[in-house]
Enzyme design. Structure first.
Site, PDB file in Angstrom:
ATOM      1  N   SER A   1      43.082 100.993  38.756  1.00 40.26           N
ATOM      2  CA  SER A   1      42.002 100.142  39.246  1.00 40.26           C
ATOM      3  C   SER A   1      42.282  98.675  38.971  1.00 40.26           C
ATOM      4  CB  SER A   1      40.681 100.561  38.591  1.00 40.26           C
ATOM      5  OG  SER A   1      40.369 101.891  38.928  1.00 40.26           O
TER       6      SER A   1
ATOM      7  N   HIS B   1      34.847 108.262  31.752  1.00 36.01           N
ATOM      8  CA  HIS B   1      34.755 106.818  31.537  1.00 36.01           C
ATOM      9  C   HIS B   1      35.360 106.369  30.200  1.00 36.01           C
ATOM     10  CE1 HIS B   1      30.905 106.860  34.271  1.00 36.01           C
ATOM     11  NE2 HIS B   1      32.030 107.023  34.968  1.00 36.01           N
TER      12      HIS B   1
END
Length: 533
Positions: A12, A469
């Site tokens: 990302s 996460h």
């Protein structure tokens, strides 16, 4: 193999960073990715995460150590091992977090990371296709963000019931205020996933100063006189030194970045010595401060149609595939969740402390497939857990995954909040117009009474799983456990930075893909600013 900048990890943050560093044309940039190209077609079909998570061709397939907080269970921790990293296998959910998250970072000594500081990077990254009543959204960025192309009545009724239960409806949780219930926004363009690779690498492929190398597993950072001068990488089974004239940037994620640092001699001296690794920089915080969101998953059987029954045989699946091929719509455009809610478990709280992921399907585990009955899942997590874990090397070999100790539900606040979150899920399910459409609470089930807090917590310990996460393992700050400073420079090592979710001093209040991309965007300005200055 010599470049101005070497970026390790095309996830990302790494894809955003490589694009921006090469954009001006003044510098040569190498982007090294341990995994393959993103040519697997399931990567680009939104619902493809069912096929890419757990697939050794796209997933690191990490597994935690047995964790006391979840009844001694070991659980899978999927992380992307492919161009785009976890943005290529995630649930496509776009969440910035709360502005208070970033203001909190600044108060911890991370100058330049307040909400006012990071908002321009969220906007620069984003191409939001919806309404922008707040003026806080980006319209011209490379990352396409849109509303879902799929609706399901059970999700609509959940949103209506939550509103009837006293929670406000919020059309844009990424706008002025996060609190409320509504629908997820997705990193999708048309009916295809918009990963960080699709957003940032595809437009940059023609640049002569950007070299993307896949199947390149970085072994360690090369250090000379306290400075990073490159990395050693195994490229298609051959060891090569990739030199960096200016800087090396680790963007290998919350597990990969600290592991590479420790194997390079940067970390806690005692831990490095245990594996015969020469200490190059003593930083006790490397691999510590590991934070994650743990989700409890209440499931309710329903009279309404859900994905469980809509995909129950090969003929229905073929019809869904045909619909997607012809229109790029239908269940194959489904993100990991459709509905969401950012809610408070106590009225006195300043901001929401729990988040819902409402899914028009249910399963005991993705590997086992959907239940045979029609049901939906009201997944709930605590946004800001106090519990923090750590990573430990298992050897001096990059191929041996580190031990992951999440340390879930280790504080009273965390235990209390997850119980209250489950109670909120049950209360909404008991509210019309949803209540009359529910035939049975499948999990936790009637054997766990609503007011049985101990039983509810025990159910959570036995069944809760990660929502993917992991953050914080190379945290930014000024305290003795900080690993990078506010400009993302590794403390005590010149020419080395970290830019990914591992630098978060505290986990953000929401999904982590959008903040990781923001970190890559901001890192590029920090690096280019220092180069120019």
């Amino acid at each position: 193999m010599e470049f101005d900048y070497v970026v390790v990890g095309a996830g990302s943050a790494g894809c955003a960073l490589a694009n921006r560093l090469s954009e001006c044309g003044r510098y040569t940039v190498a982007l090294l990715e341990a995994g393959p190209k993103d040519s697997n077609p399931w990567i680009h079909i939104p619902v493809g995460y069912f096929r890419t998570m757990g697939n050794p061709g796209t997933d690191w397939r990490y597994v935690t150590q047995p964790d006391p907080g979840i009844s001694g269970r070991s659980i899978p921790w999927p992380r992307g091992r492919v161009l785009g990293g976890s943005s290529s296998i995630n649930g496509l959910l776009y969440v910035r977090g709360q502005k208070e998250d970033y203001d909190g970072w600044a108060q911890l000594g991370c100058s330049g990371w307040s909400w006012e500081d990071v908002l321009p990077y969220f906007k620069r990254a984003e191409n939001w296709e919806g309404e922008d009543a707040s003026g806080l959204r980006g319209k011209d960025g490379p990352l396409s963000v849109q509303n879902s192309r799929l609706t399901r009545e059970v999700v609509d009724l959940w949103v209506d019931a939550a509103e009837a239960a006293g929670y406000k409806r919020n059309p844009d949780y990424n706008g002025e205020d996060q609190e409320g219930v509504g629908y997820f926004q997705l990193t999708m363009k048309g009916g295809r996933r918009c990963s960080s690779a699709a957003a940032y690498l595809a437009p940059a492929r023609g640049r002569s100063n950007l070299t993307v190398v896949t199947d390149a597993q970085t072994q360690k950072v090369l250090l000379s006189d306290g400075r990073a001068v490159g990395v050693q990488a195994r490229v298609k089974d051959k060891l090569q030194d990739v030199r960096a004239r200016r800087e090396v940037v680790l963007s290998a994620g919350a597990i990969g970045s600290p592991q590479i640092m420790m194997l390079s001699g940067i970390g806690d001296p005692d831990e490095l010595a245990a594996h015969g690794i020469e200490v190059k920089a003593a930083l006790k915080g490397v691999g510590k401060n590991l934070q994650d969101h743990l989700q409890a998953r209440p499931v309710f059987k329903t009279k309404l149609s859900t994905i469980n029954v809509e995909t129950s045989n090969i003929f229905k699946q073929a019809a869904i595939a045909a619909q997607y091929a012809l229109t790029q719509r239908g269940p194959m455009t489904m993100a990991a969740s459709l509905g969401t809610g950012f809610l408070k478990t106590e009225d006195h709280l300043a901001t929401p402390d729990i988040q819902f992921h409402i899914q028009p399907f249910s399963a005991d585990s993705p590997a086992e497939g959907a239940h045979k009955f029609s049901a939906f899942t009201a997944s709930v997590l605590q946004l800001r857990p106090e519990s923090a874990g750590h990573l430990e090397l298992t050897s001096a070999n990059i191929d041996d995954h580190p031990e992951i100790h999440p340390n879930y539900l280790a504080t009273d606040t965390d235990c209390r909040t997850i119980v209250k979150g489950i109670q909120v899920a049950r209360r909404i399910a008991e509210t019309e117009p949803l209540k009359s459409q529910i035939t049975e609470e499948y999990a936790p089930g009637r054997e766990v009474a609503f007011d049985d807090e101990e039983g509810t917590l025990e159910w959570a310990r036995q069944t809760a799983v990660t929502i993917y996460h992991p953050t914080g393992t190379c945290k930014m700050g000024t305290d003795p456990m900080a690993v990078v400073d506010a400009r993302l420079r590794v403390i005590g090592v010149k020419g080395l930075r970290v830019a990914d979710a591992s630098i978060m001093p505290r986990i953000v209040s929401g999904n982590t893909n959008a903040p990781a991309i923001m970190i890559g965007e901001k890192a590029s300005d920090l690096i280019l600013g220092d180069a120019a200055g």
